[in-house]
Design a protein around this motif. Structure first.
Motif, PDB file in Angstrom:
ATOM      1  N   TYR A  25      -5.221  31.930 -27.386  1.00  0.00           N
ATOM      2  CA  TYR A  25      -5.943  31.436 -26.226  1.00  0.00           C
ATOM      3  C   TYR A  25      -4.959  31.342 -25.070  1.00  0.00           C
ATOM      4  O   TYR A  25      -3.767  31.110 -25.248  1.00  0.00           O
ATOM      5  CB  TYR A  25      -6.608  30.083 -26.490  1.00  0.00           C
ATOM      6  CG  TYR A  25      -5.654  28.909 -26.522  1.00  0.00           C
ATOM      7  CD1 TYR A  25      -5.334  28.228 -25.352  1.00  0.00           C
ATOM      8  CD2 TYR A  25      -5.094  28.489 -27.721  1.00  0.00           C
ATOM      9  CE1 TYR A  25      -4.467  27.152 -25.383  1.00  0.00           C
ATOM     10  CE2 TYR A  25      -4.233  27.410 -27.761  1.00  0.00           C
ATOM     11  CZ  TYR A  25      -3.911  26.742 -26.581  1.00  0.00           C
ATOM     12  OH  TYR A  25      -3.062  25.678 -26.608  1.00  0.00           O
ATOM     13  N   ASP A  26      -5.475  31.535 -23.879  1.00  0.00           N
ATOM     14  CA  ASP A  26      -4.692  31.455 -22.648  1.00  0.00           C
ATOM     15  C   ASP A  26      -5.470  30.563 -21.707  1.00  0.00           C
ATOM     16  O   ASP A  26      -6.589  30.907 -21.292  1.00  0.00           O
ATOM     17  CB  ASP A  26      -4.484  32.853 -22.055  1.00  0.00           C
ATOM     18  CG  ASP A  26      -3.530  32.830 -20.857  1.00  0.00           C
ATOM     19  OD1 ASP A  26      -3.126  31.721 -20.453  1.00  0.00           O
ATOM     20  OD2 ASP A  26      -3.202  33.904 -20.353  1.00  0.00           O
ATOM     21  N   PHE A  27      -4.883  29.415 -21.338  1.00  0.00           N
ATOM     22  CA  PHE A  27      -5.588  28.457 -20.494  1.00  0.00           C
ATOM     23  C   PHE A  27      -5.914  29.056 -19.127  1.00  0.00           C
ATOM     24  O   PHE A  27      -6.885  28.665 -18.491  1.00  0.00           O
ATOM     25  CB  PHE A  27      -4.738  27.191 -20.346  1.00  0.00           C
ATOM     26  CG  PHE A  27      -5.502  26.015 -19.828  1.00  0.00           C
ATOM     27  CD1 PHE A  27      -6.157  25.175 -20.704  1.00  0.00           C
ATOM     28  CD2 PHE A  27      -5.579  25.751 -18.474  1.00  0.00           C
ATOM     29  CE1 PHE A  27      -6.865  24.087 -20.230  1.00  0.00           C
ATOM     30  CE2 PHE A  27      -6.284  24.678 -18.000  1.00  0.00           C
ATOM     31  CZ  PHE A  27      -6.930  23.836 -18.882  1.00  0.00           C
ATOM     32  N   ARG A  28      -5.130  30.026 -18.740  1.00  0.00           N
ATOM     33  CA  ARG A  28      -5.366  30.629 -17.420  1.00  0.00           C
ATOM     34  C   ARG A  28      -6.645  31.447 -17.387  1.00  0.00           C
ATOM     35  O   ARG A  28      -7.176  31.753 -16.318  1.00  0.00           O
ATOM     36  CB  ARG A  28      -4.169  31.489 -17.018  1.00  0.00           C
ATOM     37  CG  ARG A  28      -2.907  30.677 -16.758  1.00  0.00           C
ATOM     38  CD  ARG A  28      -1.685  31.560 -16.629  1.00  0.00           C
ATOM     39  NE  ARG A  28      -1.395  32.265 -17.868  1.00  0.00           N
ATOM     40  CZ  ARG A  28      -0.368  33.089 -18.030  1.00  0.00           C
ATOM     41  NH1 ARG A  28       0.463  33.316 -17.031  1.00  0.00           N
ATOM     42  NH2 ARG A  28      -0.178  33.668 -19.191  1.00  0.00           N
ATOM     43  N   GLN A  29      -7.172  31.829 -18.584  1.00  0.00           N
ATOM     44  CA  GLN A  29      -8.417  32.587 -18.637  1.00  0.00           C
ATOM     45  C   GLN A  29      -9.645  31.682 -18.656  1.00  0.00           C
ATOM     46  O   GLN A  29     -10.774  32.176 -18.680  1.00  0.00           O
ATOM     47  CB  GLN A  29      -8.423  33.476 -19.890  1.00  0.00           C
ATOM     48  CG  GLN A  29      -7.253  34.410 -20.000  1.00  0.00           C
ATOM     49  CD  GLN A  29      -7.195  35.387 -18.846  1.00  0.00           C
ATOM     50  OE1 GLN A  29      -8.234  35.853 -18.365  1.00  0.00           O
ATOM     51  NE2 GLN A  29      -5.993  35.689 -18.380  1.00  0.00           N
TER      52      GLN A  29
END
Length: 745
Positions: free
Chosen positions: A592-596
């Protein structure tokens, strides 16, 4: 000590009295049986003769009336005869048919009509018997009943013939004897059925048998006695009707007579038993009152004492001086024994209360590992209604997880050596339970041992939490050290970038002089640098460095220890810092990437500064944001595999004010959670992640921070597959305001 069993006085007298009364009763019953049997036979004979007379009179009247009606139409003119026959049929419904038959037995006229010239098929008697009967009993062609033919000779040689059915006779018998237990039958002289309760036998003109009876009636006109038919013994009364030769039978099974006799005997026995009871009671009363009852009461008192029931005094009435002396001595002895029993009971209850007060499971085991005694905690663990105290169950019934260690347990019991075990299992909710088991052999000559089971789950969890806290503190210190180390090169990068941008500007004289010295102009240098987009690269380096510097600053702020006392902080600014810190979070393992993730801020204007522990509050929000990011990433991957429509991972961050409370809501559109997970979500070490991906402490620590350190609440609302919403409520004026309010309420 063995004692000789002697008969009691009251029982001996009772047995003798019963024997003599039974002999007398049997003699009386035999006499009554013979008398009752003969009386019933005589009664049956008298009733049979009386009934036969009534039936014979009725049949004679019935036949004579029909014959007289037929005679009244004799020698009517031929022109009026059909009309007369019709009227006769209408006035006398017992006639099923009225016919005029010529000398050749041909039917000339018939009511109801018949085929002209049809021959009368009934064989006629050579001579008409009394009542004008000209045939044997026969089945009627139209009615289907049993009947006879009556005939009256005409002057012209013809004969007026009428079919007379016997249905009225059957009905009359049923009305006269509706509840007759015996059988009333009308037959011809040879036993062929004419009237019978079973009409099937009448229609078949069945022979009833009993030929010896009919031989006797033809000879003597009557019969009374016993006969046998189809293996049954019957009492039969027969009477022959002189006018027609028919026979009236009254049949009763001999078993009915025997049954009635038995009823008489039973009634006699009942009366005799009642009289005997009264007599026996009066004879035994004095014996019971004077001797048997005092001895019995005294024996009952001894039995009560043997089972632990202590009467105030012996129940023996003082009928004689010997009984009074024995009672006084016995009462003194029972009082001393009762006091000793009370002392033992108090001691037992005291010891039982001691072990019941212990929070541990305490059981006593025999050498086979069976529970012989348990305290209340062990009984509650059994989940049944068995009281604490003595029992006999295998130890596995109380502690199933001890089953793998039964060989060691049995060995320790037989060798009288102590034993310590550590057990791990699951409770009804699936939570891990840790227990310590200690076995201590009984001292002295007693066999077996005492087993104590302690629940040490909280202690183990506390130890693990302390270890995890130390790890987190170490990681926090390492992160702070790394942030300080990263700050130095970041400062050099940012300073170098700023100097490069200054060295390429065309406004500084030093830059113009250096360009001319190199043989070019600053305009040419600027044109080259813009053509190669070098200013854009420098701008990107400066922005990235500044972003890294901000991240390092937030890490340093987050890793500092929280102040012991709360301070005033702007809630929205703290939430923005937390979102900025979370935006740098990326986990390759969890994918997971919080920026997405799309962050939607919905901040209320009336929520400003609050009194709180800012660092702790940011830690809680950061943990919730990370969990939400992982949830929406998992949901997106699942929907992508199923080919669902486009999914946008979104987290809503809301604030609002409710009176003196600041409310923070963190809502995601991720996977959600089940009801079972929702109930245990704040338990320490509970996690739904795979091994190595979570400790299960994040939400439990967050719950502790909000509820204990801030005096607020942390709740969750979630539906599986529909996302999750965490709601934080903290007092605007700090936790001290809540404690003050509670003290006044």
């Amino acid at each position: 000590m063995k004692t000789t069993q002697l008969p009691s006085l009251s029982r001996t007298m009772s047995v003798k009295l019963i024997r003599w009364m039974c002999v007398l009763g049997m003699l009386c019953a035999l006499f009554l049986a013979a008398f009752s049997y003969q009386s019933r036979i005589s009664e049956f004979e008298a009733r049979s003769r009386y009934n036969a007379g009534i039936i014979a009179n009725y049949i004679n009247e019935y036949m004579q009336g029909a014959y007289a009606a037929l005679q009244n139409t004799m020698d009517e003119p031929d022109g009026t005869l059909p009309h007369t026959m019709t009227m006769l049929k209408r006035l006398y419904p017992q006639f099923t048919r009225v016919m005029l038959v010529d000398g050749n037995r041909k039917i000339t006229t018939s009511v109801p009509p018949a085929l002209p010239g049809q021959e009368l098929a009934v064989p006629l008697l050579p001579v008409a018997v009394a009542g004008g009967v000209i045939s044997q009993p026969q089945g009627m062609t139209d009615a289907g009943d049993m009947g006879v033919y009556l005939g009256v000779k005409q002057q012209d040689g013809s004969m007026l013939v009428a079919e007379l059915h016997l249905r009225a006779v059957q009905k009359h018998l049923a009305e006269l004897f509706p509840k007759e237990s015996s059988l009333l039958v009308l037959t011809d002289a040879w036993g062929n059925t004419m009237v019978h309760p079973d009409w099937a036998m009448v229609r078949r003109f069945a022979n009833i048998g009993l030929q010896p009876v009919f031989h006797a009636t033809r000879d003597t006109g009557s019969f009374f006695g016993k006969t046998e038919s189809e293996g049954r013994l019957l009492q039969v009364s027969a009477m022959r009707i002189a006018s027609t030769g028919w026979v009236i039978l009254h049949i009763m099974p001999t078993m009915n007579v025997i049954t009635g006799t038995a009823r008489d005997i039973l009634a006699f026995v009942a009366v005799f038993a009642a009289l005997y009871t009264v007599l026996a009671a009066s004879l035994l009363y004095e014996l019971q009152r004077g001797l048997a009852r005092p001895l019995r009461e005294f024996t009952r008192t001894i039995k009560d004492i043997s089972v632990g029931a202590w009467p105030g005094r012996s129940g023996s009435p003082e009928t004689y001086d010997e009984f009074q002396e024995m009672r006084l001595e016995f009462d003194n002895m029972s009082a001393a024994l009762e006091e000793r029993e009370a002392d033992l009971t108090r001691a037992h209850l005291f010891v039982q209360n001691i072990i019941d007060a212990m929070p541990s499971v305490v059981v006593a085991l025999d050498t086979q590992g069976h529970v012989t005694h348990m305290n209340r905690r062990a009984a509650e663990r059994m989940q049944h209604n068995a009281p604490a105290g003595k029992t006999l169950l295998p130890i596995e019934a109380i502690a199933p997880q001890i089953s793998p260690f039964l060989p060691q347990l049995h060995h320790a019991l037989h060798t009288r050596t102590p034993l310590e075990l550590h057990l791990t299992g699951k409770d009804a909710d699936g939570s891990t339970v840790h227990e310590e088991v200690q076995l201590a052999p009984l001292p002295g000559e007693s066999e077996g041992g005492v087993l104590r089971i302690d629940d040490v789950t909280q202690r183990i969890q506390l130890e693990e939490m302390m270890i995890q806290t130390e790890k987190m503190m170490s990681v926090g210190g390492l992160a702070a050290g790394m942030a300080h180390e990263i700050n130095n090169p970041l400062g050099a990068i940012l300073q170098g970038t700023q100097n490069i941008r200054r060295r390429i500007t065309d406004t500084l004289p030093a830059n113009i002089a250096a360009a001319q010295k190199a043989g070019c102009s600053m305009q040419a240098v600027q044109a080259y640098m813009h053509e190669r987009k070098i200013p854009d690269f420098l701008q990107g380096i400066q922005e990235s460095g500044q972003r890294a510097a901000n991240i390092v600053s937030n890490m340093l702020t987050f890793s500092r220890r929280s102040d012991a006392s709360p301070t005033t902080a702007n809630l929205h600014a703290a939430l923005d810092r937390t979102v900025q810190l979370a935006s740098s979070d990326y986990d390759l393992k969890k994918k997971y990437d919080f920026r997405q993730v799309h962050i939607v801020r919905e901040f209320a204007d009336d929520v400003g500064d609050i009194i709180c522990h800012p660092i702790e509050l940011e830690q809680v929000v950061l943990n919730l944001l990370r969990n939400a990011a992982q949830s929406v990433a998992t949901q997106g991957a699942a929907l992508k595999e199923t080919g669902a429509e486009e999914y946008r991972p979104t987290i809503h961050l809301r604030t609002r004010r409710e009176d003196d409370w600041a409310v923070i809501e963190i809502e995601d559109n991720g996977t959600g959670m089940s009801a079972a997970t929702r109930r245990r979500i704040f338990e320490p070490f509970f996690t739904t992640k795979q091994a190595g991906q979570g400790t299960g402490l994040g939400l439990s620590v967050s719950y502790f921070i909000i509820t204990k350190n801030h005096g607020g609440t942390l709740t969750v609302d979630s539906q599986e597959g529909e996302g999750t919403t965490f709601t934080i409520r903290i007092p605007v004026n700090g936790p001290a305001a809540v404690r003050t309010q509670d003290s006044f309420t």
